[in-house]
Write a protein that holds these residues in place. Structure first.
Motif, PDB file in Angstrom:
ATOM      1  N   ARG A 174      15.911   0.028 -20.149  1.00  8.92           N
ATOM      2  CA  ARG A 174      15.606   1.034 -20.896  1.00  8.92           C
ATOM      3  C   ARG A 174      14.388   2.001 -20.158  1.00  8.92           C
ATOM      4  NH1 ARG A 174      16.068  -1.762 -26.487  1.00  8.92           N
ATOM      5  NH2 ARG A 174      18.393  -1.854 -26.653  1.00  8.92           N
ATOM      6  N   ASN A 175      13.865   1.334 -19.449  1.00 11.77           N
ATOM      7  CA  ASN A 175      12.812   1.692 -18.548  1.00 11.77           C
ATOM      8  C   ASN A 175      12.207   1.054 -17.450  1.00 11.77           C
ATOM      9  OD1 ASN A 175      10.900   3.901 -17.992  1.00 11.77           O
ATOM     10  ND2 ASN A 175       9.610   3.821 -19.923  1.00 11.77           N
ATOM     11  N   ASP A 176      12.040   1.433 -16.382  1.00  9.46           N
ATOM     12  CA  ASP A 176      11.492   0.858 -14.957  1.00  9.46           C
ATOM     13  C   ASP A 176      10.434   1.659 -14.534  1.00  9.46           C
ATOM     14  OD1 ASP A 176      11.299  -0.687 -12.666  1.00  9.46           O
ATOM     15  OD2 ASP A 176      13.372  -0.952 -12.569  1.00  9.46           O
ATOM     16  N   TYR A 224       6.428  -7.446 -17.783  1.00  3.00           N
ATOM     17  CA  TYR A 224       5.218  -6.855 -17.167  1.00  3.00           C
ATOM     18  C   TYR A 224       4.564  -8.121 -16.106  1.00  3.00           C
ATOM     19  CZ  TYR A 224       2.280 -10.001 -19.896  1.00  3.00           C
ATOM     20  OH  TYR A 224       1.775 -11.250 -20.434  1.00  3.00           O
ATOM     21  N   TRP A 249       6.708  -2.365 -14.378  1.00  2.00           N
ATOM     22  CA  TRP A 249       6.945  -2.696 -15.881  1.00  2.00           C
ATOM     23  C   TRP A 249       8.397  -2.420 -16.289  1.00  2.00           C
ATOM     24  CZ3 TRP A 249       2.661  -1.537 -13.540  1.00  2.00           C
ATOM     25  CH2 TRP A 249       1.445  -1.915 -14.174  1.00  2.00           C
ATOM     26  N   THR A 272      11.573  -2.430 -19.169  1.00  2.18           N
ATOM     27  CA  THR A 272      11.709  -2.426 -20.482  1.00  2.18           C
ATOM     28  C   THR A 272      13.566  -2.807 -20.534  1.00  2.18           C
ATOM     29  OG1 THR A 272      10.154  -1.096 -21.098  1.00  2.18           O
ATOM     30  CG2 THR A 272      11.730  -1.439 -22.804  1.00  2.18           C
ATOM     31  N   PHE A 297       6.333  -8.496 -25.090  1.00  5.02           N
ATOM     32  CA  PHE A 297       6.449  -8.717 -23.877  1.00  5.02           C
ATOM     33  C   PHE A 297       6.354  -9.972 -23.362  1.00  5.02           C
ATOM     34  CE2 PHE A 297       4.346  -4.666 -24.850  1.00  5.02           C
ATOM     35  CZ  PHE A 297       3.924  -3.952 -23.497  1.00  5.02           C
ATOM     36  N   VAL A 301       9.280  -5.815 -22.856  1.00 10.79           N
ATOM     37  CA  VAL A 301       8.740  -5.248 -21.657  1.00 10.79           C
ATOM     38  C   VAL A 301       8.556  -6.332 -20.773  1.00 10.79           C
ATOM     39  CG1 VAL A 301       6.880  -3.924 -20.818  1.00 10.79           C
ATOM     40  CG2 VAL A 301       7.925  -3.387 -23.003  1.00 10.79           C
ATOM     41  N   ALA A 351       8.813  -3.801 -29.770  1.00 13.59           N
ATOM     42  CA  ALA A 351       8.899  -4.426 -28.612  1.00 13.59           C
ATOM     43  C   ALA A 351       7.975  -5.697 -28.379  1.00 13.59           C
ATOM     44  CB  ALA A 351       8.408  -3.456 -27.343  1.00 13.59           C
ATOM     45  N   SER A 390      13.040  -4.175 -27.852  1.00 12.64           N
ATOM     46  CA  SER A 390      12.954  -4.126 -26.342  1.00 12.64           C
ATOM     47  C   SER A 390      12.036  -5.303 -26.062  1.00 12.64           C
ATOM     48  CB  SER A 390      12.359  -2.933 -26.098  1.00 12.64           C
ATOM     49  OG  SER A 390      13.191  -1.907 -25.964  1.00 12.64           O
TER      50      SER A 390
END
Length: 135
Positions: free
Chosen positions: A31-33, A56, A41, A43, A9, A54, A7, A52
């Motif tokens: 993929r992520n929150d 941020y 953040w 992803t 950023f 991220v 990943a 990925s």
């Protein structure tokens, strides 16, 4: 060694705008929150690929002074803080799609003197995104 990029950023200053750009305009999957302390953040990444990004909140970085936060905000506004390079099999077709999605265009597809064909756009936070034609 078998080291891979997992990943990277990129900063965002508006999580909803960042999500709309990467998910809805570039077609990345979320993929992520994660929310924490009033910040998010997020992803994202290209479908079917393990790498990925991220997204941020840069003001959440520990140890960053107020002066540094101002400098980061200024650099983001100019598109000189976060930069990422993507690649595609059909640059012209993808560029045409991006134009239809009202993405901020910095440079149309161009044959660069250093041997690649690419274009440049900016995300809502000002991050520079270059998209390169795969050989």
């Amino acid at each position: 060694m078998d080291i891979r990029i997992h990943a990277s950023f990129l900063p965002h200053n508006d999580p909803d705008a960042a999500l709309a750009f990467y998910r809805d305009k570039l077609g990345f999957e979320v993929r992520n929150d994660v929310g924490y302390g009033g910040k998010r953040w997020i992803t994202v990444g290209p479908k079917g690929q393990p790498t990925s990004i991220v997204l941020y909140p840069p003001d959440a970085s520990p140890g960053v002074t107020d002066d540094e936060r101002r400098t980061i905000a200024e650099m983001m506004a100019k598109g000189t803080f976060g930069i990422v390079l993507f690649a595609t099999k059909d640059l012209d077709a993808d560029f045409e799609q991006l134009q239809g999605k009202d993405v901020e265009i910095v440079q149309e597809p161009t044959d660069q003197p250093y041997g690649v064909r690419d274009c440049a756009v900016r995300d809502p936070a000002g991050n520079m995104i270059r998209i390169q034609q795969l050989a």
